[in-house]
Design a protein around this motif. Structure first.
Motif, PDB file in Angstrom:
ATOM      1  N   UNK A 227       0.837  -1.205   0.000  1.00 25.91           N
ATOM      2  CA  UNK A 227       0.000   0.000   0.000  1.00 25.91           C
ATOM      3  C   UNK A 227       0.868   1.249   0.000  1.00 25.91           C
ATOM      4  N   UNK A 228       1.927   1.234   0.780  1.00 28.74           N
ATOM      5  CA  UNK A 228       2.831   2.376   0.829  1.00 28.74           C
ATOM      6  C   UNK A 228       3.476   2.625  -0.532  1.00 28.74           C
ATOM      7  N   UNK A 229       3.832   1.542  -1.215  1.00 32.01           N
ATOM      8  CA  UNK A 229       4.430   1.675  -2.544  1.00 32.01           C
ATOM      9  C   UNK A 229       3.436   2.304  -3.532  1.00 32.01           C
ATOM     10  N   UNK A 230       2.162   1.943  -3.416  1.00 36.83           N
ATOM     11  CA  UNK A 230       1.140   2.506  -4.304  1.00 36.83           C
ATOM     12  C   UNK A 230       0.972   4.003  -4.064  1.00 36.83           C
ATOM     13  N   UNK A 231       0.983   4.421  -2.810  1.00 33.37           N
ATOM     14  CA  UNK A 231       0.874   5.852  -2.516  1.00 33.37           C
ATOM     15  C   UNK A 231       2.110   6.615  -2.982  1.00 33.37           C
ATOM     16  N   UNK A 232       3.279   5.977  -2.881  1.00 31.68           N
ATOM     17  CA  UNK A 232       4.519   6.632  -3.289  1.00 31.68           C
ATOM     18  C   UNK A 232       4.497   6.994  -4.775  1.00 31.68           C
ATOM     19  N   UNK A 233       3.760   6.203  -5.551  1.00 30.66           N
ATOM     20  CA  UNK A 233       3.666   6.466  -6.989  1.00 30.66           C
ATOM     21  C   UNK A 233       2.553   7.453  -7.324  1.00 30.66           C
ATOM     22  N   UNK A 234       1.867   7.943  -6.298  1.00 27.71           N
ATOM     23  CA  UNK A 234       0.727   8.835  -6.499  1.00 27.71           C
ATOM     24  C   UNK A 234       1.053  10.213  -5.940  1.00 27.71           C
ATOM     25  N   UNK A 235       0.753  11.252  -6.696  1.00 33.20           N
ATOM     26  CA  UNK A 235       1.015  12.599  -6.223  1.00 33.20           C
ATOM     27  C   UNK A 235       0.028  12.964  -5.110  1.00 33.20           C
ATOM     28  N   UNK A 236       0.540  13.609  -4.106  1.00 30.59           N
ATOM     29  CA  UNK A 236      -0.318  14.018  -3.001  1.00 30.59           C
ATOM     30  C   UNK A 236       0.395  13.884  -1.676  1.00 30.59           C
ATOM     31  N   UNK A 237      -0.111  14.599  -0.682  1.00 32.46           N
ATOM     32  CA  UNK A 237       0.477  14.580   0.648  1.00 32.46           C
ATOM     33  C   UNK A 237      -0.342  13.636   1.516  1.00 32.46           C
ATOM     34  N   UNK A 238       0.241  12.474   1.814  1.00 31.68           N
ATOM     35  CA  UNK A 238      -0.479  11.455   2.555  1.00 31.68           C
ATOM     36  C   UNK A 238       0.425  10.872   3.638  1.00 31.68           C
ATOM     37  N   UNK A 239      -0.197  10.215   4.602  1.00 33.02           N
ATOM     38  CA  UNK A 239       0.533   9.555   5.680  1.00 33.02           C
ATOM     39  C   UNK A 239       0.065   8.106   5.738  1.00 33.02           C
TER      40      UNK A 239
END
Length: 351
Positions: A227-239
């Motif tokens: 899941x973390x890898x998927x967010x890393x490839x997505x623009x945006x500020x997330x935790x």
């Protein structure tokens, strides 16, 4: 086995800390967190807990904690039986006036210790449908504390608020501490103490369409890396977090939540008044669906059964929650009182 004694907030208590109480908890956050919250009022209370990832993370640095190995009844280990025997000896030696069980098979250990020692026995059952540990052993308990009105009638049932951590930093302070934008909508994604692969996958599919929000996503240990890898490839500020032990900050920062419907999570969402989309876990006797029903009349959350999940429907629900479209839902949510800092349960235990 730690037996150090913490003086805690003894000078501030309105309860006699000499009235001894011993707590037994299962392995999930829903068992452990109310026990820890109750320690505000009983700082000397030992906790006997099943050793697991969640319990060790939450309790390893706490005083007066006795861990026991989990029992697998199909494959009993000598070490687990020894741990259980030591915990029973500890409980009998402690000679508590009250034993409070938060669920799991340790309810049976609590029954045994209470019968032998003469202690009063209490069960805490937060779900709308009682677990087996409560239902099968209910006749032995002096009182059973329920957060929801139980579906089955118990002669010894008492309604009680769920003890929560109760810290409430301001919204801007919470976001500052998390390094998140104070002006952009914040969605909290929860799957319970173990996480939810179903919710994780659903949110990842929607991620390209959630650019209007920042996200705090608790994935569970098993799904964190992917899941973390998927967010890393997505623009945006997330935790993105595998688990979190400072939930009060996350709840204080959130504008809306997408969540399962475990009792502890619902108690927190109600306490922090967070508009939520609930997707109850459909298995385990569908007890989460029964929990979520409490929020259906009057409507205090958006509830979508897992079998009815549709990506467009979920996206619309999230957009509505972070807008002002659901003002009546938020008004109903503000009237719900399911939880407090432990004062209600502490008072009823000592009544």
């Amino acid at each position: 086995m730690s037996q150090r004694v913490s003086q805690g907030r003894q000078a501030d208590l309105n309860f006699n800390v000499n009235r001894k109480i011993l707590m037994f908890t299962g392995a999930s956050g829903g068992h452990i967190m109310p026990a820890l919250a109750l320690r505000r009022y009983f700082p000397l209370a030992p906790i006997v807990a099943i050793r697991a990832g969640a319990t060790e993370a939450l309790l390893k640095d706490r005083e007066n904690v006795v861990f026991i190995q989990p029992l697998a009844f199909k494959k009993l280990s000598i070490e687990a039986l020894k741990d259980l025997f030591r915990a029973v000896l500890f409980a009998l030696k402690f000679r508590s006036e009250r034993i409070l069980c938060f669920g799991s098979y340790l309810n049976a250990v609590g029954v045994f210790c209470a019968r032998v020692s003469g202690a009063k026995l209490f069960f805490f059952e937060p779900n709308a449908v009682a677990g087996k540990g409560t239902a099968l052993l209910s006749c032995f308990a002096d009182k059973i504390f329920f957060m929801f009105q139980p579906r089955r009638k118990y002669k010894n049932s008492v309604l009680c608020k769920f003890p929560v951590s109760a810290g409430k930093p301001g919204r801007d302070e919470a976001r500052s501490r998390l390094g998140l934008d104070p002006g952009k909508p914040l969605i909290l994604i929860l799957g319970g103490s173990q996480g939810s692969s179903f919710i994780n996958d659903l949110v990842l599919r929607l991620l390209p369409r959630l650019g209007f929000a920042q996200i705090v996503h608790i994935t569970g240990e098993a799904d964190f890396m992917r899941v973390n890898a998927a967010y890393a490839a997505h623009k945006g500020k997330h935790l993105i977090l595998p688990a979190c032990h400072y939930m009060s900050i996350l709840y204080s920062a959130a504008d809306a939540a997408v969540s399962r419907a475990g009792a502890g999570t619902l108690a927190d969402l109600a306490f922090y008044k967070i508009p939520s989309l609930l997707i109850p876990y459909p298995l385990a006797g569908a007890h989460q669906e029964k929990n979520a029903d409490f929020f259906s009349d009057p409507p205090s959350a958006i509830i979508i059964r897992q079998a009815e999940v549709d990506e467009d429907k979920i996206l619309t629900a999230i957009e509505d929650l972070v807008s002002d479209n659901f003002w009546k839902l938020k008004e109903n949510l503000a009237k719900i009182s399911l939880s407090d800092d432990g004062a209600d349960l502490a008072a009823k235990l000592t009544a």
